[in-house]
Design a protein around this motif. Structure first.
Motif, mmCIF file in Angstrom:
data_model
loop_
_atom_site.group_PDB
_atom_site.id
_atom_site.type_symbol
_atom_site.label_atom_id
_atom_site.label_comp_id
_atom_site.label_asym_id
_atom_site.label_seq_id
_atom_site.Cartn_x
_atom_site.Cartn_y
_atom_site.Cartn_z
ATOM 1 N N GLY A 9 -22.044 -59.848 6.866
ATOM 2 C CA GLY A 9 -22.672 -59.590 5.686
ATOM 3 C C GLY A 9 -22.500 -58.549 4.807
ATOM 4 N N GLY A 10 -23.161 -57.939 4.001
ATOM 5 C CA GLY A 10 -22.989 -56.832 3.037
ATOM 6 C C GLY A 10 -22.585 -55.525 3.607
ATOM 7 N N LEU A 26 -26.104 -55.507 -5.136
ATOM 8 C CA LEU A 26 -26.906 -55.714 -3.885
ATOM 9 C C LEU A 26 -27.051 -57.445 -3.585
ATOM 10 C CD1 LEU A 26 -29.628 -53.371 -3.658
ATOM 11 C CD2 LEU A 26 -27.580 -52.944 -2.503
ATOM 12 N N CYS A 27 -26.741 -57.945 -2.358
ATOM 13 C CA CYS A 27 -27.064 -59.293 -1.991
ATOM 14 C C CYS A 27 -28.473 -59.424 -2.116
ATOM 15 C CB CYS A 27 -26.256 -59.412 -0.550
ATOM 16 S SG CYS A 27 -26.742 -61.177 0.067
ATOM 17 N N ARG A 32 -27.740 -55.717 1.097
ATOM 18 C CA ARG A 32 -26.680 -54.808 1.225
ATOM 19 C C ARG A 32 -25.747 -54.905 -0.100
ATOM 20 N NH1 ARG A 32 -26.317 -53.032 6.931
ATOM 21 N NH2 ARG A 32 -24.301 -53.477 6.885
ATOM 22 N N ILE A 33 -24.678 -54.080 0.071
ATOM 23 C CA ILE A 33 -23.776 -54.071 -0.949
ATOM 24 C C ILE A 33 -22.905 -55.530 -0.862
ATOM 25 C CG2 ILE A 33 -21.499 -53.173 -2.075
ATOM 26 C CD1 ILE A 33 -24.109 -51.531 -2.398
ATOM 27 N N LEU A 34 -22.785 -56.026 -1.957
ATOM 28 C CA LEU A 34 -22.185 -57.306 -1.697
ATOM 29 C C LEU A 34 -20.619 -57.386 -1.106
ATOM 30 C CD1 LEU A 34 -23.042 -58.578 -5.285
ATOM 31 C CD2 LEU A 34 -23.951 -59.728 -3.164
ATOM 32 N N ARG A 35 -20.437 -58.330 -0.294
ATOM 33 C CA ARG A 35 -18.998 -58.589 0.378
ATOM 34 C C ARG A 35 -18.661 -60.043 -0.094
ATOM 35 N NH1 ARG A 35 -17.006 -56.593 5.486
ATOM 36 N NH2 ARG A 35 -18.914 -56.009 6.091
ATOM 37 N N GLU A 36 -17.360 -60.230 -0.802
ATOM 38 C CA GLU A 36 -17.021 -61.374 -1.470
ATOM 39 C C GLU A 36 -18.082 -62.004 -2.310
ATOM 40 O OE1 GLU A 36 -14.427 -63.764 1.125
ATOM 41 O OE2 GLU A 36 -15.188 -62.413 2.838
ATOM 42 N N PHE A 41 -26.139 -71.383 -8.972
ATOM 43 C CA PHE A 41 -26.045 -71.922 -10.388
ATOM 44 C C PHE A 41 -27.175 -71.105 -10.921
ATOM 45 C CE2 PHE A 41 -27.284 -75.700 -13.129
ATOM 46 C CZ PHE A 41 -25.807 -75.715 -13.730
ATOM 47 N N CYS A 42 -28.562 -70.641 -10.285
ATOM 48 C CA CYS A 42 -29.523 -69.660 -10.984
ATOM 49 C C CYS A 42 -28.957 -68.325 -11.421
ATOM 50 C CB CYS A 42 -30.703 -69.983 -9.942
ATOM 51 S SG CYS A 42 -30.252 -68.993 -8.468
ATOM 52 N N GLY A 43 -27.925 -68.013 -11.233
ATOM 53 C CA GLY A 43 -27.277 -66.737 -11.437
ATOM 54 C C GLY A 43 -27.582 -65.666 -10.757
ATOM 55 N N HIS A 44 -28.060 -65.866 -9.535
ATOM 56 C CA HIS A 44 -28.347 -64.944 -8.524
ATOM 57 C C HIS A 44 -27.081 -64.476 -7.683
ATOM 58 C CE1 HIS A 44 -32.751 -65.693 -9.337
ATOM 59 N NE2 HIS A 44 -32.381 -64.560 -9.553
ATOM 60 N N ARG A 45 -26.813 -63.580 -7.174
ATOM 61 C CA ARG A 45 -25.663 -63.124 -6.425
ATOM 62 C C ARG A 45 -25.815 -62.892 -4.741
ATOM 63 N NH1 ARG A 45 -25.101 -60.173 -11.351
ATOM 64 N NH2 ARG A 45 -23.616 -61.085 -12.502
ATOM 65 N N PHE A 46 -25.163 -63.532 -4.008
ATOM 66 C CA PHE A 46 -25.120 -63.334 -2.594
ATOM 67 C C PHE A 46 -23.628 -62.879 -1.917
ATOM 68 C CE2 PHE A 46 -27.724 -66.650 -4.374
ATOM 69 C CZ PHE A 46 -29.058 -66.160 -3.882
ATOM 70 N N CYS A 47 -23.800 -62.244 -0.633
ATOM 71 C CA CYS A 47 -22.680 -62.285 0.189
ATOM 72 C C CYS A 47 -22.157 -63.808 0.645
ATOM 73 C CB CYS A 47 -22.700 -61.304 1.462
ATOM 74 S SG CYS A 47 -23.241 -59.757 1.004
ATOM 75 N N LYS A 48 -20.822 -63.821 0.499
ATOM 76 C CA LYS A 48 -20.257 -65.329 0.962
ATOM 77 C C LYS A 48 -20.909 -65.522 2.344
ATOM 78 C CE LYS A 48 -15.851 -67.714 1.342
ATOM 79 N NZ LYS A 48 -14.613 -67.580 1.644
#
Length: 560
Positions: A9-10, A26-27, A32-36, A41-48
Motif C-alpha cells: 500500500g501507500g 493521500l490514498c 497513506r502517501i500514494l504509491r503508484e 472515474f469519480c475523481g478520487h485517488r488510490f494506491c494501485k
C-alpha cells in the motif's frame, strides 16, 4: 476513512519532510502517501495495490463518495476499465522533499529519487531467514550470528549442536552439564557421573555399620569403626554366646524328637555351626587390627610405584605437546582460509547487490511495457469490433451466467462495443440489463442506447436526432423482436457529451424474461445472444435541428 493497509500500500506519512501537505497526496483507502497513484472515474485517488485488492472482491462503490454523500451509479462504481494512472499527480509529487523512513537512516532528497534509495538502503527492515524476526539489513549479519534464537551453537559442555532457543532445554538433559552434589556441596560434577559420585565418592553419603546398624557418613566411617571396635567385639561375643546357648538347647531336644524330625534338626544345627565359625573369624580380625573400609583410607605408596607413575606422566606430557603443536598449525591454516573466504564473500555480496539493482530496473521497464501492451490490446480489440455505418451486431456469449450475475447485482448491466454512424460521425454503444431495469426489473430484459463522447463531436449537429432500432435476433430465423424510437431532443441523453458517455435511454420493457427461457424461440442458443442495433443515417443533419421533439413513444414489432 482509512482502510486496511496492505504490504504494497501507500508510503508512511512521515516520508514527507514538510508535514503540512496537500491531502490529495493521500490514498482514499489506506490514508497513506500514494504509491503508484490511480484515479477512478469519480475523481478520487488510490494506491494501485489498494484499489486492486478492493476490485478483486467484486464491484463496490467508492468509499470516499460514500463518505462525501455523493454516490452516482454511473461514476461511483469502482471498475478496472474506469481506472487510470494519475501521471500528472505523480509528476507533481516527484519534486516534493522526502526523507528515508527507515530508523537510523539520515538520507533526504526528492520523491522521484526515493525508490532508488529505498532499494539500496542498508537500514530497511528485512525478516531474518532463520527466525523470521524483523531487523535492519545492516544489522542482519550480527543478528544471525549473535542474537538470533534459531542460530546454531555448540554446547560448551558436551559439544552437541543445537539452536540458541533450545539451549536451556538441552541444559536440563546434557550428560556433561556440571551439577553440585547436594550432600557434600562439591561443584562441577558432570550429570552422567553424579550417580557414581553419590554411590562411591561422596564423603557425606550414609553407610550402614554391619555391627550396630547405625547410619554413619563415609568420611566418619573409619573413625566410627576404630572408636567402637571394643563395642563391636562385645557385640560379636554376645552373638556367639547366644548361638552356643541355642545349640545346647537344640541338643537337649534331639533326644525327645522322633526319627522323621531328626533330619530337619540336624540341618538347623549345621547352619548354627557355620554362623559360629563366621563370628569367630570376625573376632580374630578385630583382635589383630582395627577395621577399615576399603577405599576410605589409602596406604602410603612405595617409592618405586611413585617413580613409575612419574615416568608415565612425562610420556603423556610429551605426547600432548606434539598434539598441541599440530593443532596450532591446523588452526593457523583455518584462519587463513577463513580470511580468504570472507574476502570472497564480500566481493560476492557486492556483485549480488549490483545484480539486484539491475533486476529492479529491468522489472520496472517490463512493467511499463506490459501496461503499454495492455492498452494497445484494448485499443486493437475496440477497433476490430467497431463499425462505421450505424449498424452494430452485438454478440453476447455466456448470457445465462451474465443474467445470474445481474440477479445477484454484480454487475447488473452490460455495455456493447462502440460503433459509429461514420468515420467522423457519432460514437455510440448499447447497454443491456439482463434482469431488467426500472419498471422492467425482474420481469423484462431492458435495452438502452447510449451516446458516447467522440473525437469529432465539435463538427457534429447536436442534439442527436436519429431514429434508433433494436432487434433481438431469433437464431432460428422465425420471430425477431424489434423496437424502435425517435429520440427526445430535449433530453440530456442526446446532448453533446461532457463525460465519457451520456445517460442511457431506450426500452426498459424490451422483452419478457419468460420469452427468453421459452425453448420454442431461438433467442438464446449455445448460451449466446445476438442483438442488432440500427441508427438511421439516411438523413443526418449538418446543423442543429430546431424542430419539435419527436414522439418518444416506442412500439414493439414482431416479424413473423
Amino acid at each position: 476513512m482509512a482502510g486496511p493497509v496492505t504490504p504494497d500500500g501507500g508510503y508512511p506519512v512521515s516520508l514527507f519532510v514538510q508535514q503540512e501537505f496537500d491531502k490529495k497526496f493521500l490514498c482514499n483507502l489506506c490514508q497513506r502517501i500514494l504509491r503508484e497513484p490511480i484515479q477512478s472515474f469519480c475523481g478520487h485517488r488510490f494506491c494501485k495495490r489498494c484499489i486492486e485488492i478492493v476490485i478483486s472482491n467484486g464491484l463496490q462503490m467508492c468509499p470516499q463518495c460514500k463518505q462525501e454523500g455523493v454516490v452516482e451509479e454511473e461514476h461511483s462504481v469502482l471498475k478496472a476499465d474506469k481506472l487510470y494512472p494519475d501521471n500528472a499527480l505523480k509528476r507533481e509529487m516527484s519534486q516534493i522533499k522526502v526523507r528515508c523512513v527507515n530508523p537510523g537512516c539520515s538520507w533526504q532528497g526528492i520523491f522521484k529519487e526515493f525508490e532508488n534509495h529505498a532499494s539500496q538502503c542498508q537500514y530497511q527492515m528485512v525478516p531474518c531467514p532463520q527466525c523470521g524476526n524483523v531487523t535492519s539489513q545492516i544489522e542482519l549479519e550480527d543478528h544471525k550470528t549473535k542474537t538470533c534464537p534459531k542460530r546454531l551453537v555448540n554446547c560448551r559442555h558436551c559439544g552437541q549442536l543445537t539452536t540458541s532457543a533450545e539451549m536451556s532445554e538441552h541444559s536440563k538433559v546434557c550428560p556433561k552439564y556440571p551439577l553440585m552434589c547436594e550432600l557434600c556441596k562439591t561443584k562441577k560434577i558432570p550429570r552422567d557421573r553424579m550417580e557414581e559420585h553419590l554411590s562411591s565418592e561422596c564423603q557425606n553419603r550414609k553407610l550402614k555399620c554391619p555391627f550396630d546398624n547405625q547410619m554413619v557418613e563415609a568420611s566418619r566411617f573409619a573413625g566410627h569403626v576404630e572408636q567402637s571396635a571394643g563395642n563391636h567385639m562385645i557385640y560379636v561375643i554376645r552373638q556367639a554366646s547366644n548361638v552356643e546357648q541355642r545349640v545346647n538347647q537344640l541338643k537337649e531336644r534331639i533326644d525327645n524328637l522322633s526319627g522323621s524330625e531328626t533330619g530337619l534338626v540336624a540341618h538347623q544345627l549345621q547352619k548354627m555351626f557355620d554362623r559360629m565359625q563366621q563370628l569367630e573369624g570376625v573376632v580374630q580380625n578385630l583382635a589383630t587390627r582395627p577395621m577399615a573400609i576399603s577405599g576410605t583410607q589409602s596406604q602410603p605408596m612405595e617409592s618405586g610405584e611413585m617413580q613409575m607413575r612419574a615416568r608415565h606422566l612425562e610420556i603423556k606430557t610429551d605426547t600432548f605437546e606434539a598434539v598441541v603443536t599440530t593443532l596450532h598449525r591446523d588452526i593457523e591454516q583455518c584462519i587463513t582460509t577463513l580470511e580468504t573466504t570472507d574476502r570472497q564473500r564480500r566481493v560476492d555480496k557486492e556483485k549480488i547487490v549490483s545484480i539486484q539493482r539491475n533486476i529492479v530496473t529491468f522489472e520496472s521497464a517490463l512493467a511499463q511495457k506490459d501496461i503499454k501492451i495492455n492498452e494497445l490490446e484494448v485499443r486493437i480489440e475496440s477497433l476490430e469490433c467497431a463499425s462505421y455505418d450505424g449498424i452494430l451486431i452485438w454478440k453476447i456469449p455466456e448470457f445465462r451466467k451474465r443474467r445470474l450475475e445481474a440477479e445477484q447485482g454484480k454487475p447488473f448491466s452490460i455495455y456493447s462495443p462502440a460503433f459509429y454512424t461514420s468515420r467522423t460521425g457519432y460514437k455510440m454503444c448499447a447497454r443491456m440489463y439482463p434482469n431488467g431495469d426500472g419498471m422492467g426489473k425482474g420481469s423484462h430484459m431492458s435495452l438502452f442506447f447510449v451516446i458516447m463522447r467522440g473525437s469529432y463531436d465539435a463538427l457534429l449537429s447536436w442534439p442527436f436526432a436519429q431514429r434508433v432500432t433494436f432487434m433481438l435476433i431469433d437464431q432460428n430465423n422465425r420471430e425477431h423482436v424489434m423496437d424502435s424510437f425517435q429520440v427526445d431532443k430535449t433530453s440530456s441523453s442526446f446532448q453533446r457529451p461532457t463525460t465519457d458517455m451520456n445517460i442511457a435511454s431506450g426500452c426498459p420493457l424490451f422483452i419478457p424474461l419468460r420469452h427468453l427461457d421459452d425453448p420454442s424461440y431461438g433467442y438464446i442458443k449455445e448460451d449466446t445472444m445476438f442483438i442488432k442495433t440500427v441508427v438511421d443515417t439516411s438523413n443526418l443533419p449538418v446543423l442543429n435541428d430546431n424542430k419539435t421533439p419527436a414522439d418518444t413513444s416506442s412500439q414493439k414489432k414482431v416479424n413473423r
